[in-house]
Design a protein around this motif. Structure first.
Motif, PDB file in Angstrom:
ATOM      1  N   TRP A  33      59.931  49.003  30.931  1.00 36.06           N
ATOM      2  CA  TRP A  33      59.470  47.728  31.492  1.00 36.06           C
ATOM      3  C   TRP A  33      59.433  47.791  33.021  1.00 36.06           C
ATOM      4  O   TRP A  33      58.491  47.305  33.653  1.00 36.06           O
ATOM      5  CB  TRP A  33      60.405  46.601  31.043  1.00 36.06           C
ATOM      6  N   ASP A  34      60.450  48.437  33.599  1.00 35.07           N
ATOM      7  CA  ASP A  34      60.538  48.520  35.055  1.00 35.07           C
ATOM      8  C   ASP A  34      59.363  49.302  35.633  1.00 35.07           C
ATOM      9  O   ASP A  34      58.763  48.908  36.630  1.00 35.07           O
ATOM     10  CB  ASP A  34      61.868  49.169  35.442  1.00 35.07           C
ATOM     11  N   VAL A  35      59.028  50.426  35.009  1.00 35.61           N
ATOM     12  CA  VAL A  35      57.902  51.233  35.492  1.00 35.61           C
ATOM     13  C   VAL A  35      56.603  50.447  35.374  1.00 35.61           C
ATOM     14  O   VAL A  35      55.782  50.439  36.301  1.00 35.61           O
ATOM     15  CB  VAL A  35      57.815  52.566  34.720  1.00 35.61           C
ATOM     16  N   ARG A  36      56.404  49.763  34.248  1.00 35.43           N
ATOM     17  CA  ARG A  36      55.187  48.958  34.097  1.00 35.43           C
ATOM     18  C   ARG A  36      55.111  47.863  35.162  1.00 35.43           C
ATOM     19  O   ARG A  36      54.050  47.610  35.735  1.00 35.43           O
ATOM     20  CB  ARG A  36      55.144  48.315  32.699  1.00 35.43           C
ATOM     21  N   SER A  37      56.236  47.238  35.437  1.00 37.47           N
ATOM     22  CA  SER A  37      56.278  46.175  36.452  1.00 37.47           C
ATOM     23  C   SER A  37      55.959  46.716  37.840  1.00 37.47           C
ATOM     24  O   SER A  37      55.382  46.017  38.674  1.00 37.47           O
ATOM     25  CB  SER A  37      57.658  45.515  36.465  1.00 37.47           C
ATOM     26  N   SER A  38      56.331  47.970  38.094  1.00 40.56           N
ATOM     27  CA  SER A  38      56.130  48.548  39.426  1.00 40.56           C
ATOM     28  C   SER A  38      54.650  48.657  39.793  1.00 40.56           C
ATOM     29  O   SER A  38      54.296  48.718  40.961  1.00 40.56           O
ATOM     30  CB  SER A  38      56.789  49.929  39.516  1.00 40.56           C
ATOM     31  N   TYR A  39      53.767  48.670  38.768  1.00 42.06           N
ATOM     32  CA  TYR A  39      52.338  48.775  39.046  1.00 42.06           C
ATOM     33  C   TYR A  39      51.820  47.542  39.780  1.00 42.06           C
ATOM     34  O   TYR A  39      50.777  47.604  40.436  1.00 42.06           O
ATOM     35  CB  TYR A  39      51.552  48.974  37.751  1.00 42.06           C
ATOM     36  N   GLY A  40      52.529  46.437  39.673  1.00 46.52           N
ATOM     37  CA  GLY A  40      52.104  45.214  40.349  1.00 46.52           C
ATOM     38  C   GLY A  40      52.608  45.083  41.764  1.00 46.52           C
ATOM     39  O   GLY A  40      52.326  44.091  42.438  1.00 46.52           O
ATOM     40  N   ILE A  55      62.559  56.006  44.896  1.00 44.35           N
ATOM     41  CA  ILE A  55      61.303  55.290  44.625  1.00 44.35           C
ATOM     42  C   ILE A  55      60.201  56.274  44.264  1.00 44.35           C
ATOM     43  O   ILE A  55      59.425  56.064  43.332  1.00 44.35           O
ATOM     44  CB  ILE A  55      60.903  54.426  45.843  1.00 44.35           C
ATOM     45  N   ASP A  56      60.142  57.371  45.003  1.00 45.40           N
ATOM     46  CA  ASP A  56      59.134  58.401  44.724  1.00 45.40           C
ATOM     47  C   ASP A  56      59.376  59.045  43.360  1.00 45.40           C
ATOM     48  O   ASP A  56      58.435  59.266  42.584  1.00 45.40           O
ATOM     49  CB  ASP A  56      59.176  59.457  45.823  1.00 45.40           C
ATOM     50  N   LYS A  57      60.641  59.311  43.044  1.00 43.47           N
ATOM     51  CA  LYS A  57      60.987  59.964  41.778  1.00 43.47           C
ATOM     52  C   LYS A  57      60.677  59.068  40.580  1.00 43.47           C
ATOM     53  O   LYS A  57      60.114  59.522  39.580  1.00 43.47           O
ATOM     54  CB  LYS A  57      62.469  60.327  41.784  1.00 43.47           C
ATOM     55  N   VAL A  58      61.038  57.784  40.673  1.00 40.40           N
ATOM     56  CA  VAL A  58      60.913  56.880  39.533  1.00 40.40           C
ATOM     57  C   VAL A  58      59.510  56.298  39.413  1.00 40.40           C
ATOM     58  O   VAL A  58      58.935  56.249  38.323  1.00 40.40           O
ATOM     59  CB  VAL A  58      61.954  55.747  39.633  1.00 40.40           C
ATOM     60  N   TYR A  59      58.949  55.839  40.543  1.00 38.09           N
ATOM     61  CA  TYR A  59      57.672  55.122  40.504  1.00 38.09           C
ATOM     62  C   TYR A  59      56.484  55.946  40.982  1.00 38.09           C
ATOM     63  O   TYR A  59      55.338  55.496  40.893  1.00 38.09           O
ATOM     64  CB  TYR A  59      57.757  53.856  41.366  1.00 38.09           C
ATOM     65  N   ARG A  60      56.774  57.127  41.568  1.00 36.16           N
ATOM     66  CA  ARG A  60      55.708  57.959  42.134  1.00 36.16           C
ATOM     67  C   ARG A  60      54.925  57.193  43.197  1.00 36.16           C
ATOM     68  O   ARG A  60      53.698  57.235  43.243  1.00 36.16           O
ATOM     69  CB  ARG A  60      54.753  58.461  41.038  1.00 36.16           C
TER      70      ARG A  60
END
Length: 255
Positions: A33-40, A55-60
């Motif tokens: 859910w967190d990764v999907r939310s990061s797209y916004g 941040i780079d490692k988790v969300y790229r």
């Protein structure tokens, strides 16, 4: 959900059994859910380079570095230090207060003053030597007085940034810090403090010995330490954050 998961599960007694399976499954779903939310998210700000890497490692995603504000003005410079070491924290496992107390209990000729309370208080009391003074929870003015007068502030946690070591430096007090996390960006080795490499008694003992050798040679100037802390002041934060928002707004308008 992303970091220290094993430690938190252990503290909660969720390392095995059905509850452990459910907790791990829930954390897995939270990460998705967190990764999907990061797209916004339009723009990320990291409070340290340590967090920017996360941040780079988790969300790229790339992020801007803006250190959080420390109320440097609330702390007063003290140039005449007394012969005791100091630490303060909520007494929970990851803060590693027990490690600090164990270490100084094996250094009976060195006094340690500890302010703070929490779930680990009983465990910490049990390992404290006669040279360790546990004051429990104290008002801010009392904490500030001990921080100002201390020979050094001891910090053994791995923090995203770590505000308290900067507050200590605002008092002109050098820091003995675990060399990982945000402390690597706020403490200058040999100038405003020293590092220890492992969260172990032997490593911290070595850092205390190294610190005393440097301190005896006049290595740590309270005025220099105080000046360094101002790099993390509220004024600097407001300026950098305002500039960041203004620049991003201008970029948005120009599209």
């Amino acid at each position: 959900a992303w970091d220290l998961q094993h430690q938190y599960l252990e503290e909660a007694g969720l390392t095995r059994g059905l509850k452990s399976i459910l907790a791990r499954y829930t954390l897995h779903k939270m990460r998705l859910w967190d990764v999907r939310s990061s797209y916004g998210v339009d723009h990320f700000i990291g409070i340290s380079n340590f967090i920017r890497k996360r941040i780079d490692k988790v969300y790229r995603r790339e992020s801007e570095l803006i250190y959080p504000n420390v109320e440097v003005a609330d702390f007063n410079l003290e140039t005449e230090k007394q012969e005791y070491y100091f630490t303060c924290s909520r007494m929970v496992p990851y803060k590693k207060i027990e490690l600090i107390v164990r270490t100084f209990s094996e250094l009976p000729d060195k006094k340690l003053v500890v302010i703070g309370d929490g779930p680990d208080m009983a465990k910490i009391k049990a390992v404290a030597g006669s040279n360790v003074v546990l004051l429990g929870r104290q008002p801010f003015l009392v904490l500030k007085k001990y921080m100002q007068n201390a020979k050094a502030f001891v910090f053994a946690a791995e923090e995203d940034f770590g505000i308290v070591p900067v507050e200590a430096q605002a008092c002109g007090t050098p820091v003995i810090a675990f060399g990982k996390g945000g402390a690597l960006e706020t403490v200058v080795e040999g100038v405003t403090g020293v590092y220890f490499e492992e969260q172990s008694v032997a490593s911290l003992k070595g850092a205390v010995s190294k610190f005393e050798g440097l301190a005896d040679s006049g290595q740590f100037d309270p005025l220099v330490i105080r000046k360094h802390s101002k790099n993390f002041s509220t004024e600097v934060f407001v300026e950098k954050f305002s500039t960041f928002v203004q620049n991003k707004w201008e970029e948005f308008q120009s599209k």
